[in-house]
Scaffold this motif. Structure first.
Motif, mmCIF file in Angstrom:
data_model
loop_
_atom_site.group_PDB
_atom_site.id
_atom_site.type_symbol
_atom_site.label_atom_id
_atom_site.label_comp_id
_atom_site.label_asym_id
_atom_site.label_seq_id
_atom_site.Cartn_x
_atom_site.Cartn_y
_atom_site.Cartn_z
ATOM 1 N N ARG A 1 -7.716 -2.252 5.706
ATOM 2 C CA ARG A 1 -8.361 -3.563 5.871
ATOM 3 C C ARG A 1 -7.871 -4.382 4.757
ATOM 4 N N ASN A 2 -7.672 -5.671 4.942
ATOM 5 C CA ASN A 2 -7.369 -6.605 3.734
ATOM 6 C C ASN A 2 -7.747 -7.849 4.267
ATOM 7 N N ARG B 1 0.589 4.769 -0.135
ATOM 8 C CA ARG B 1 -0.615 6.073 -0.056
ATOM 9 C C ARG B 1 0.042 7.159 -0.183
ATOM 10 N N ASP C 1 -7.473 3.475 5.236
ATOM 11 C CA ASP C 1 -7.979 2.121 5.613
ATOM 12 C C ASP C 1 -7.006 1.287 5.247
ATOM 13 N N LEU D 1 0.982 -1.240 0.126
ATOM 14 C CA LEU D 1 -0.228 0.017 0.033
ATOM 15 C C LEU D 1 1.001 1.256 -0.055
#
Lengths: 217, 226
Positions: free
Chosen positions: B184-185, B158, B182, B156
């Protein structure tokens, strides 16, 4: 003991007669006591069989109750659909529907179901004029006409206008989740990922996409 | 019925008494046999029914046990680490580990799908790259472990801005954010070999420059067998 009349047999036959009487009497007595004990034994066996029958009835009821309980527990399933194909678009300045997956499941009872969807996304957005670039992702759940939408995005703004280009790379999960009360029957949830690139170049991609439906109550 | 006894007249009553006693005994034995036979027949039929029921119960029991075994496999293993870990930047270009969460080894007794969900709060006062990886590792007594190792990683990055062309004096851009967001995975692993498995979640981040920091907290991992 049966009292036989006098046999009045000749004296020489008297021992034979007494022996005969004794055997007859003994046999009669044995037959009566055998009848009584057989009857008692049969009563006992019968009572044991009745007990076994009652125990079996209890076992059957217990098993039925366990089967019902297990069937209920078995409804707490998770249904899953996934697609790991990479899908991309280079279109800008418009919403583009990029990926769709569905999960279908059958509920044997009314239930509370947690629907979760997730996609790995990556994108780049390019601007070469003084303005705003960035990418928005929309994750839309749909079921029987109802839709539930979630949106994420990242923007960048160029502070100083000038002749340069900026490329931003975004790697984010696009997710959506919903808890719904569903009736018994077959349900299909479709999740759609759409993307809007605010730049004038770049590309948007989804990779791993997953939707799960978990019975939670 | 007995044949004529030809006993002397004075012995006839005795003979008849003997005959009568024998007859009564025979009748008693016959009746007893009939009663016992009937009782036993009824019992035999009840026992056969019980036996059939028992076979049905055994089958049902086997099915319940199999179902119970299956239900017991529908487990979720979770672990979490709520503490806040802060790494102050040194700018050495490394990717230090902020969190490692491990669930397992847990035993999976059948071919199954394992859903591993992870999340971790991160924040920073600078742009950084975040490397999140989820892995499921299997140990088995027959197959070498390396044959059944699964790996799934997600990187990720970002809002990592990269100025690709800038004229002198025109390279100022506004960074919109650091790596708050976020994380979440969900990862899906399909296993075909029963055995012991371990799910692991690693949170790594690019080392910030001096004066900047990055934190990680509230890391969670759940591995659900379906």
């Amino acid at each position: 003991m049966v009292a036989f009349p006098q046999s009045n047999l000749p004296p020489k036959s008297q021992p034979w007669a007494r022996g005969l009487e004794k055997t007859v009497t003994t046999n009669a007595s044995n037959a009566r006591s055998t009848a009584v004990s057989t009857n008692n034994n049969l009563k006992q066996i019968n009572s044991s069989i009745n007990l076994l029958q009652r125990q079996q009835d209890t076992l059957v009821q217990n098993q039925e109750s366990l089967a019902i309980q297990q069937a209920y527990l078995n409804t707490f399933q998770t249904y899953l659909s996934e697609n790991n194909t990479t899908q991309s678009t280079s279109l800008v300045a418009q919403w583009v529907t990029l990926s769709t997956i569905s999960v279908t499941f059958t509920l044997t009872r009314d239930a509370t179901v947690l629907i979760e969807a997730m996609a790995e996304t990556s994108s780049s957005s390019t601007r070469d004029n003084g303005s705003t670039g960035g990418v928005d992702w929309k994750c839309t759940l749909a079921n029987s006409g109802a839709t539930y939408e979630s949106q994420i995005g990242s923007r960048f703004t160029i502070n100083t206008p000038g002749a340069y280009a900026v490329n931003t790379y975004l790697y984010e999960p696009s997710t959506n989740s919903k808890v719904l009360s569903l009736t018994a029957g077959t349900h299909t949830f479709t999740v759609t990922w759409s993307v809007y690139n605010y730049g004038n170049g770049g590309g948007c991609t989804t990779k791993k996409k997953i939707i799960t439906a978990t019975v939670v109550g | 019925m007995y044949k004529k006894s030809y006993l002397a007249p004075q012995s006839q009553p005795w003979g008849r008494a003997i005959e009568q006693e024998i007859n009564e005994t025979s009748a008693l034995i016959s009746q007893n046999k009939i009663n016992s036979d009937n009782e036993l027949r009824q019992m035999g039929s009840t026992v056969s029914l019980l036996n059939r029921n028992k076979n049905q119960l055994v089958l049902q029991q086997t099915s319940l046990e199999a179902q119970q075994d299956y239900l017991e496999t529908l487990d979720t293993y979770t672990t979490s680490s709520p503490s806040v870990i802060t790494i102050n930047g040194t700018g050495d270009g490394s990717y230090p580990t902020l969190k490692i969460l491990t669930a397992g080894y847990f035993y999976v007794s059948r071919a199954a799908t394992i859903i591993v969900k992870t999340n971790c709060d991160t924040s920073s006062n600078t742009d950084s790259n975040l490397l999140l990886s989820v892995s499921l590792t299997g140990l088995d007594s027959i197959l070498p472990p390396s044959n059944i190792i699964f790996y799934d990683a997600r990187r990720l990055d970002r809002t990592t801005f990269n100025v690709i062309r800038a004229l002198p004096g025109y390279q100022t851009i506004a960074y919109t954010s650091a790596i708050n967001g976020d994380n979440r995975n969900t990862s899906v692993f399909k296993i075909t070999t029963p055995g012991l498995y371990r799910a692991q979640f690693n949170v790594q981040a690019e080392m910030p420059v001096v004066g900047k920091y990055i934190t990680a907290s509230n890391a969670v991992l759940s591995a659900t067998i379906i």
